[in-house]
Design a protein around this motif. Structure first.
Motif, PDB file in Angstrom:
ATOM      1  N   LEU A   6      49.988  -2.669 -91.631  1.00  0.00           N
ATOM      2  CA  LEU A   6      49.464  -1.514 -90.759  1.00  0.00           C
ATOM      3  C   LEU A   6      50.273  -0.149 -91.597  1.00  0.00           C
ATOM      4  O   LEU A   6      49.873   0.999 -91.306  1.00  0.00           O
ATOM      5  N   THR A   7      51.227  -0.471 -92.479  1.00  0.00           N
ATOM      6  CA  THR A   7      52.295   0.442 -93.051  1.00  0.00           C
ATOM      7  C   THR A   7      51.314   1.220 -94.088  1.00  0.00           C
ATOM      8  O   THR A   7      51.551   2.533 -94.595  1.00  0.00           O
ATOM      9  N   GLY A   8      50.458   0.439 -94.922  1.00  0.00           N
ATOM     10  CA  GLY A   8      49.717   0.928 -96.093  1.00  0.00           C
ATOM     11  C   GLY A   8      48.481   1.612 -95.718  1.00  0.00           C
ATOM     12  O   GLY A   8      48.070   1.897 -94.448  1.00  0.00           O
ATOM     13  N   GLU A   9      47.570   2.065 -96.747  1.00  0.00           N
ATOM     14  CA  GLU A   9      46.534   2.837 -96.384  1.00  0.00           C
ATOM     15  C   GLU A   9      45.158   1.807 -96.177  1.00  0.00           C
ATOM     16  O   GLU A   9      45.253   0.795 -96.698  1.00  0.00           O
ATOM     17  N   PRO A  10      44.413   2.037 -95.294  1.00  0.00           N
ATOM     18  CA  PRO A  10      43.339   1.238 -94.988  1.00  0.00           C
ATOM     19  C   PRO A  10      42.473   1.171 -96.207  1.00  0.00           C
ATOM     20  O   PRO A  10      42.197   2.023 -97.119  1.00  0.00           O
ATOM     21  N   GLN A  11      41.554  -0.149 -96.363  1.00  0.00           N
ATOM     22  CA  GLN A  11      40.738  -0.480 -97.611  1.00  0.00           C
ATOM     23  C   GLN A  11      39.347   0.095 -96.942  1.00  0.00           C
ATOM     24  O   GLN A  11      38.493  -0.035 -97.798  1.00  0.00           O
ATOM     25  N   GLY A  12      39.155   0.210 -95.638  1.00  0.00           N
ATOM     26  CA  GLY A  12      37.779   0.421 -95.346  1.00  0.00           C
ATOM     27  C   GLY A  12      37.662   0.541 -93.987  1.00  0.00           C
ATOM     28  O   GLY A  12      38.861   0.919 -93.182  1.00  0.00           O
ATOM     29  N   ARG A  13      36.579   0.408 -93.170  1.00  0.00           N
ATOM     30  CA  ARG A  13      36.590   0.758 -91.652  1.00  0.00           C
ATOM     31  C   ARG A  13      35.489  -0.202 -91.128  1.00  0.00           C
ATOM     32  O   ARG A  13      34.321  -0.314 -91.669  1.00  0.00           O
ATOM     33  N   VAL A  14      35.503  -0.572 -89.754  1.00  0.00           N
ATOM     34  CA  VAL A  14      34.597  -1.435 -89.110  1.00  0.00           C
ATOM     35  C   VAL A  14      33.743  -0.370 -88.266  1.00  0.00           C
ATOM     36  O   VAL A  14      34.426   0.443 -87.460  1.00  0.00           O
ATOM     37  N   PHE A  15      32.439  -0.593 -88.495  1.00  0.00           N
ATOM     38  CA  PHE A  15      31.654   0.585 -87.835  1.00  0.00           C
ATOM     39  C   PHE A  15      30.691  -0.193 -86.863  1.00  0.00           C
ATOM     40  O   PHE A  15      29.983   0.752 -86.103  1.00  0.00           O
ATOM     41  N   ASP A  16      30.408  -1.353 -86.707  1.00  0.00           N
ATOM     42  CA  ASP A  16      29.401  -1.865 -85.926  1.00  0.00           C
ATOM     43  C   ASP A  16      29.655  -3.428 -85.592  1.00  0.00           C
ATOM     44  O   ASP A  16      30.501  -3.996 -86.353  1.00  0.00           O
ATOM     45  N   ALA A  17      29.279  -3.686 -84.323  1.00  0.00           N
ATOM     46  CA  ALA A  17      29.468  -5.048 -83.811  1.00  0.00           C
ATOM     47  C   ALA A  17      28.377  -5.639 -83.052  1.00  0.00           C
ATOM     48  O   ALA A  17      27.638  -4.937 -82.316  1.00  0.00           O
ATOM     49  N   GLU A  18      28.434  -7.004 -82.788  1.00  0.00           N
ATOM     50  CA  GLU A  18      27.341  -7.350 -81.658  1.00  0.00           C
ATOM     51  C   GLU A  18      27.984  -8.781 -81.669  1.00  0.00           C
ATOM     52  O   GLU A  18      28.702  -9.507 -82.207  1.00  0.00           O
ATOM     53  N   LEU A  19      27.419  -9.104 -80.507  1.00  0.00           N
ATOM     54  CA  LEU A  19      27.861 -10.643 -79.745  1.00  0.00           C
ATOM     55  C   LEU A  19      26.426 -11.497 -79.937  1.00  0.00           C
ATOM     56  O   LEU A  19      25.357 -10.828 -79.543  1.00  0.00           O
ATOM     57  N   LEU A  20      26.730 -12.564 -80.635  1.00  0.00           N
ATOM     58  CA  LEU A  20      25.320 -13.350 -80.747  1.00  0.00           C
ATOM     59  C   LEU A  20      25.874 -14.948 -80.185  1.00  0.00           C
ATOM     60  O   LEU A  20      27.095 -15.475 -80.432  1.00  0.00           O
ATOM     61  N   PHE A  21      24.976 -15.758 -79.984  1.00  0.00           N
ATOM     62  CA  PHE A  21      25.005 -17.319 -79.604  1.00  0.00           C
ATOM     63  C   PHE A  21      24.781 -17.857 -81.096  1.00  0.00           C
ATOM     64  O   PHE A  21      23.711 -17.548 -81.832  1.00  0.00           O
ATOM     65  N   ASN A  22      25.526 -18.759 -81.435  1.00  0.00           N
ATOM     66  CA  ASN A  22      25.628 -19.562 -82.600  1.00  0.00           C
ATOM     67  C   ASN A  22      24.860 -20.983 -82.144  1.00  0.00           C
ATOM     68  O   ASN A  22      24.462 -20.906 -81.256  1.00  0.00           O
ATOM     69  N   ASN A  23      24.518 -21.740 -83.296  1.00  0.00           N
ATOM     70  CA  ASN A  23      23.721 -22.635 -82.880  1.00  0.00           C
ATOM     71  C   ASN A  23      24.442 -24.076 -82.463  1.00  0.00           C
ATOM     72  O   ASN A  23      24.103 -25.116 -82.068  1.00  0.00           O
ATOM     73  N   VAL A  24      25.888 -23.635 -81.911  1.00  0.00           N
ATOM     74  CA  VAL A  24      26.658 -24.991 -81.097  1.00  0.00           C
ATOM     75  C   VAL A  24      26.954 -24.246 -79.855  1.00  0.00           C
ATOM     76  O   VAL A  24      27.958 -24.716 -79.190  1.00  0.00           O
ATOM     77  N   ASN A  25      26.215 -23.165 -79.354  1.00  0.00           N
ATOM     78  CA  ASN A  25      26.407 -22.610 -77.843  1.00  0.00           C
ATOM     79  C   ASN A  25      27.686 -22.154 -77.601  1.00  0.00           C
ATOM     80  O   ASN A  25      28.384 -21.931 -76.470  1.00  0.00           O
ATOM     81  N   ASP A  26      28.332 -21.456 -78.693  1.00  0.00           N
ATOM     82  CA  ASP A  26      29.467 -20.773 -78.191  1.00  0.00           C
ATOM     83  C   ASP A  26      29.118 -19.229 -78.881  1.00  0.00           C
ATOM     84  O   ASP A  26      28.339 -18.978 -79.458  1.00  0.00           O
ATOM     85  N   ILE A  27      29.934 -18.117 -78.196  1.00  0.00           N
ATOM     86  CA  ILE A  27      29.610 -16.821 -78.573  1.00  0.00           C
ATOM     87  C   ILE A  27      30.434 -16.227 -79.602  1.00  0.00           C
ATOM     88  O   ILE A  27      31.830 -16.514 -79.606  1.00  0.00           O
ATOM     89  N   GLU A  28      29.808 -15.438 -80.353  1.00  0.00           N
ATOM     90  CA  GLU A  28      30.738 -15.005 -81.591  1.00  0.00           C
ATOM     91  C   GLU A  28      30.678 -13.593 -81.735  1.00  0.00           C
ATOM     92  O   GLU A  28      29.524 -12.834 -81.418  1.00  0.00           O
ATOM     93  N   LEU A  29      31.676 -12.930 -82.356  1.00  0.00           N
ATOM     94  CA  LEU A  29      31.682 -11.435 -82.413  1.00  0.00           C
ATOM     95  C   LEU A  29      31.416 -11.237 -83.996  1.00  0.00           C
ATOM     96  O   LEU A  29      32.121 -11.627 -84.902  1.00  0.00           O
ATOM     97  N   ARG A  30      30.218 -10.678 -84.166  1.00  0.00           N
ATOM     98  CA  ARG A  30      29.873 -10.205 -85.660  1.00  0.00           C
ATOM     99  C   ARG A  30      30.223  -8.856 -85.832  1.00  0.00           C
ATOM    100  O   ARG A  30      29.937  -8.081 -84.935  1.00  0.00           O
ATOM    101  N   VAL A  31      30.735  -8.248 -86.903  1.00  0.00           N
ATOM    102  CA  VAL A  31      31.392  -7.246 -87.376  1.00  0.00           C
ATOM    103  C   VAL A  31      30.433  -6.694 -88.645  1.00  0.00           C
ATOM    104  O   VAL A  31      30.431  -7.581 -89.563  1.00  0.00           O
ATOM    105  N   LEU A  32      30.440  -5.342 -88.663  1.00  0.00           N
ATOM    106  CA  LEU A  32      29.877  -4.777 -90.061  1.00  0.00           C
ATOM    107  C   LEU A  32      31.137  -3.734 -90.630  1.00  0.00           C
ATOM    108  O   LEU A  32      31.661  -2.965 -89.635  1.00  0.00           O
TER     109      LEU A  32
END
Length: 382
Positions: free
Chosen positions: A74-100
Motif C-alpha cells: 500500500l505504500t507504493g502507487e497503484p497500478q490500476g483500479r477495480v471498477f465493477d464486480a458481480e456474484l455468480l454461481f460456478n459449476n460446483v455450486n459455490d458463489i464466486e466474486l468476479r471483478v473487472l
C-alpha cells in the motif's frame, strides 16, 4: 476497450476519465470455499460468507475506491483500479466474486506480463465485520476477545481453529482495502480467463487467480478458496459398514438372550420371594403351635417330676446300703424309676417292724417274755 466498458469506467470512476487506451481484465477474486491459508494462522480453512461477497460487490458497484496494487504494498502507487464486480454461481455450486479491473498505458510492462501469463494471480485484502468460530459462533472481534484468543486461535468456549474441522466464518464487510497482483497464490491450477469464459465482459482479456497470504491477524488477505482434498474410499466405507452391521446383529441377538434371561430370573426371583413369605408365615404358625403344645403337654412339669423321682431313687439306694449311683447310671424313664423305687421300698418295708418295733426273737433266743413298747405309755398321770 468497448464503448460499454468505457462508459462503465466513467460512471464508476469519473466522467473526465479517458479510458480509450486502458487494458481491462476479469478475474475471480474470492469465493465461498475454504481459504487456502498458512497452517497455524487464524485464517486456516476460513470461509467467507455469501453476504460478505455481496457487500464486496456492492462496494465496487457503488463506486467505492478499490485500488489495484502489487503484492499488497500500500505504500507504493497503484497500478490500476477495480471498477465493477458481480456474484455468480460456478459449476460446483459455490458463489464466486468476479471483478473487472483496468491498467492505464503507463503499466505497459504489467499489461504485457498479464497477457503473457507470467503474472496471472490476484489477491484481496479486507476486514470482516465478524470473525466467528464455526463451532459455536463466538466472535473473535467482540469486546470479550483478548490477545490470548488470537495467539492460541481458541475461542472463549475452547474451540481451536485447525482442530476437528474448526475454522473461522468471515461474516460482513467492514473495510475493503485493495486487490493485488501477486506472483503466486495458494490455488491449484490457476488459469487465464479468456473471452469464451468471461462472465462480465466477453470482449476483454482477463486472468483468474488466487492467493492466500495473511500478513497479520486482523486483515484478511486471501484469494479464492478451494475444496479440501478428499481421501474418501467408498470400498473401505462399505467394508466398515458391513462389519458394523454384522456387529449390530450379534449385539442385537445377545441383547435378546440377555432380555430373556433377565425375564426368567425375574420370574424365579418373584417365585422365591413368594415362597419365602409363605415359609415365614408357616414358621410363625409352627412356633405358635409349639408353644401351645408345650403348655398343653406340661413338658417342663414332667421333666421336674422325673428329676424328683431320680432323687428319690438315689436316696433309697443309699438307704438300702448301696452306693449312690452316678448320673449316667440313673434310669431315664418314669416306668423304670417307678419299678426300681417300688422294689427298694418293698425291701425296706420288710425289715422294718410294724408300729416301729423290732421283730420278736425266735423261740429259745433271749427273754421269751414280751417287752413293753413305747406305745404302752401315755402322758396321763396315774
Amino acid at each position: 476497450m468497448t464503448p460499454e466498458l468505457a462508459q462503465l469506467i466513467k460512471d464508476r470512476v469519473g466522467s473526465d476519465i479517458d479510458p480509450t487506451n486502458f487494458a481491462v481484465f476479469e478475474a475471480i477474486a474470492l469465493n465461498t470455499k475454504p481459504l487456502r491459508g498458512k497452517d497455524g494462522t487464524l485464517h486456516e480453512r476460513a470461509v467467507v460468507a455469501p453476504v460478505t461477497l455481496r457487500q464486496m460487490a456492492d462496494h465496487i458497484k457503488n463506486g467505492g475506491h478499490l485500488p489495484l496494487i502489487s503484492d499488497h504494498q500500500l505504500t507504493g502507487e497503484p497500478q490500476g483500479r477495480v471498477f465493477d464486480a458481480e456474484l455468480l454461481f460456478n459449476n460446483v455450486n459455490d458463489i464466486e466474486l468476479r471483478v473487472l479491473f483496468y491498467l492505464d498505458p503507463t503499466e505497459s510492462r504489467l499489461i504485457s506480463k498479464l497477457n503473457a501469463g507470467s503474472l496471472d494471480e490476484v489477491s484481496v485484502s479486507f476486514f470482516p465485520t465478524q470473525f466467528l468460530c464455526s463451532e459455536c459462533g463466538w466472535d473473535y472481534l467482540s469486546p470479550e476477545a483478548d490477545y490470548e484468543n488470537f495467539f492460541d486461535r481458541t475461542c472463549a468456549n475452547g474451540h481451536t481453529i485447525g482442530e476437528d474441522g474448526v475454522h473461522a466464518d468471515l461474516v460482513g464487510l467492514s473495510d475493503f482495502i485493495e486487490v493485488s497482483l501477486v506472483a503466486r497464490g495458494a490455488a491449484d491450477q490457476p488459469r487465464i480467463v479468456g473471452k469464451s469464459d468471461s462472465k462480465l465482459q466477453p470482449a476483454s482479456s482477463m486472468r483468474l487467480a488466487a492467493h492466500a497470504e495473511f500478513k497479520d491477524r486482523l486483515i484478511v488477505q486471501a484469494s479464492r478458496g478451494e475444496d479440501p482434498v478428499s481421501n474418501f474410499d467408498p470400498t473401505a466405507l462399505v467394508t466398515e459398514l458391513s462389519d458394523v452391521k454384522a456387529e449390530v446383529k450379534v449385539l442385537k441377538a445377545a441383547k435378546e438372550t440377555f432380555d430373556a434371561t433377565i425375564t426368567s430370573l425375574t420370574g424365579e426371583r418373584d417365585t422365591a420371594l413368594t415362597r419365602v413369605t409363605e415359609l415365614t408365615a408357616e414358621l410363625e404358625t409352627a412356633n405358635t403351635e409349639l408353644e401351645t403344645a408345650k403348655a398343653e403337654s406340661k413338658i417342663e412339669e414332667a421333666a421336674a417330676a422325673l428329676s424328683f423321682m431320680q432323687t428319690i431313687f438315689c436316696n433309697l439306694t443309699v438307704a438300702s446300703g448301696k452306693e449312690k449311683p452316678k448320673d449316667d447310671e440313673l434310669p431315664t424313664t418314669v416306668a423304670e424309676l417307678e419299678k426300681e423305687i417300688k422294689a427298694m421300698t418293698s425291701d425296706l418295708t420288710s425289715i422294718l417292724p410294724v408300729g416301729g418295733t423290732a421283730n420278736p426273737a425266735k423261740e429259745g433266743e433271749g427273754d421269751a417274755q414280751p417287752k413293753l413298747v413305747a406305745s404302752a405309755y401315755t402322758n396321763r398321770k396315774l
